[in-house]
Design an enzyme around this catalytic site. Structure first.
Site, PDB file in Angstrom:
ATOM      1  CB  THR A 216       4.554 -55.726 -23.470  1.00  0.00           C
ATOM      2  OG1 THR A 216       5.133 -56.859 -22.810  1.00  0.00           O
ATOM      3  CG2 THR A 216       4.612 -54.522 -22.551  1.00  0.00           C
TER       4      THR A 216
ATOM      5  CB  SER B 221       2.568 -60.159 -15.794  1.00  0.00           C
ATOM      6  OG  SER B 221       3.473 -60.230 -16.880  1.00  0.00           O
TER       7      SER B 221
ATOM      8  CG  ASN C 134       4.863 -62.333 -19.623  1.00  0.00           C
ATOM      9  OD1 ASN C 134       4.687 -61.651 -20.631  1.00  0.00           O
ATOM     10  ND2 ASN C 134       6.024 -62.366 -18.972  1.00  0.00           N
TER      11      ASN C 134
ATOM     12  CB  THR D   3      -9.981 -95.932 -56.630  1.00  0.00           C
ATOM     13  OG1 THR D   3      -9.861 -96.967 -57.615  1.00  0.00           O
ATOM     14  CG2 THR D   3     -11.108 -96.291 -55.671  1.00  0.00           C
TER      15      THR D   3
ATOM     16  CB  SER E 180     -13.655 -66.956 -69.625  1.00  0.00           C
ATOM     17  OG  SER E 180     -12.666 -66.577 -70.559  1.00  0.00           O
ATOM     18  CB  SER E 181     -11.913 -61.656 -69.780  1.00  0.00           C
ATOM     19  OG  SER E 181     -10.647 -62.258 -70.044  1.00  0.00           O
TER      20      SER E 181
END
Length: 463
Positions: free
Chosen positions: A107, A146, A148, A193, A324-325
């Site tokens: 609404t 409406s 709705n 697999t 990476s750091s």
């Protein structure tokens, strides 16, 4: 009703009075909703495709009202022009501040549009904003409607109009995988697999399969999105069409089809269509399936590129950034990782949609706002994610043909090719000996002399 003081105006509702900026296009209902539902930080204006769809629905309604002689031509024309401005994208921030997640079954969204359209129309005819005695958000803009029926119709129209973006992303990603399938067609490798060596295959076959799995989902999504073409516009509050004239639904849907360029039709049972959200569950489920399968593909890409020296390393993904750091030279599969996380989000969104759909009661589901938020977010994430996956990853993948051949030649996967010649049990014993002694399967067979050289060549050089 309206009092102008300096740079503000006063509007009233059943709760009381509030001051608004005199030039605000929204009104008191929108103001209260913006205050009440300041929760997610995701506003209506963050989804311009939904804003355009709502304006299209409102324009279709006013055109139906004009056709049926229910509204004065001058007022109806002004409302239609206001809708056109919104559809064109001329009116966005800060006039649609309501949170996408809201109570009231939408609404607040509907009233936000009613007020903005009313005030745009008033300005268009030379009146001041808030002069609702002339053009009223409820009595004129919301005539024969409406929340709705308007709100869910707009949701469906939004999905129909933005689905092509997702479908194009799927098609282009499938084509990228198909191209890599051609590029890698002659590269023999180990098929696996349960993460164990299985039988030989070509790397091109693996990438062709990625393309095929995406193409299957294209067909599924195209089918599911067609459920959105049936709308409940004209059903008003609960689908019985109260306050809407006979024939309004069909006329409004015809206008909406013309305005949007998307064919929609009235639902066969407007009461059912107003309360049921099953079509949203189906579409969300299709998005979940797309995410599940893409996440699996990205898992495979990460495994196939693992290493670069201590993993499988059959393919090389484009190096995009330092990984990476603390570990110099490390490069991570960041784009497939991003796509995995998008998949997790969409899967979670689908659960939210499922729970919200199940929470409907009697003639209405009040949880539609969170349904539309999650489905629109899922479509946006998937489309953008697939584009990035294609551009920043798939297009730049390279095959390490030597690595593929080396792993193939040093594996025991050709034991399966011995079954027709020696039988399963004998082939298993030969494979076990090769594994235990750390030598090649071909070497074991040649040392035992159980096959002649022509047979050995046929098995090991044709597979």
């Amino acid at each position: 009703m309206v009092t102008v003081e300096a740079d503000t105006r006063v509007e009233s509702d059943l709760v009381g009075e509030r001051h608004l900026p005199s030039d605000a296009l929204f009104g008191i209902h929108t103001l209260r909703a913006a205050e009440n539902f300041d929760v997610s930080g995701i506003r209506l204006h963050d989804f311009p495709e939904f804003i355009a769809a709502m304006a299209m629905v409102k324009k279709a309604a006013v055109e139906a009202n004009l056709e049926l002689g229910l509204i004065q031509p001058g007022i109806g024309a002004a409302i239609a022009r206001a809708c056109d401005r919104i559809i064109a994208g001329d009116v966005l921030k800060p006039h649609f501040p309501v949170d996408m997640m809201q109570g009231g079954a939408g609404t607040s969204t509907n009233m936000n549009f009613n007020e903005v359209i009313a005030n745009l129309s008033l300005l268009d005819i030379g009146n001041r904003a808030g002069d609702y005695d002339t053009i009223n958000p409820n009595d004129h803009v919301n005539l024969s409607q409406s929340t709705n029926d308007v709100y869910p119709t707009a949701i469906r129209l939004t999905l129909l109009r933005c689905c092509e973006t997702l479908l194009n992303s799927q098609r282009e990603l499938a084509a990228a995988f198909r191209q890599k399938g051609l590029e890698f067609a002659g590269i023999v490798k180990v098929g696996r697999t349960q993460l164990q060596d299985a039988v030989p295959m070509y790397l091109g076959q693996e990438f062709d399969a990625f393309a095929a799995t995406i193409e299957n989902d294209i067909l599924l999504f195209e089918s599911s999105i067609q459920l959105m073409t049936e709308v409940n516009l004209g059903g008003t509050a609960i689908g019985t069409g109260v306050n809407a004239p006979k024939g309004f639904s069909g006329i409004a849907c015809a206008h909406l089809s013309n305005i949007s360029g998307v064919a929609v039709r009235p639902a066969r049972n407007l009461v059912e269509a107003t309360s049921d959200t099953g079509a949203f569950v189906t579409v969300s489920g299709a998005l979940k399936r797309i995410s599940v399968k893409l996440s699996k593909v990205c898992n495979d890409l990460r495994l196939l590129s693992s290493g670069p020296r201590a993993g499988i390393g059959e393919i090389r993904l484009p190096a995009l950034q330092a990984g990476s750091s603390i570990m110099p030279g490390k490069v991570n599969p960041v784009i497939p990782e991003m796509m995995n996380q998008i998949g997790f989000q969409v899967i979670g969104n689908d659960l939210t949609v499922t729970l919200a759909a199940s929470a409907g009661q009697l003639q209405l589901n009040a949880m539609e706002p969170v349904i539309v938020l999650n489905i629109l977010q899922s479509i946006r994430l998937l489309a953008k994610g697939m584009d990035l996956l294609r551009i920043r990853c798939i297009d730049g993948i390279e095959a390490d043909a030597e690595r593929c051949r080396s792993l193939h030649d040093n594996s025991l996967i050709l034991a399966a090719a011995l079954n027709p010649v020696l039988g399963y049990s004998k082939a298993a014993k030969l494979a076990h000996r090769a594994l235990v002694e750390g030598i090649g399967l071909r070497q074991v067979i040649e040392s035992e002399g159980i096959l002649n050289p022509i047979q050995v060549t046929a098995i090991f050089e044709s597979n």
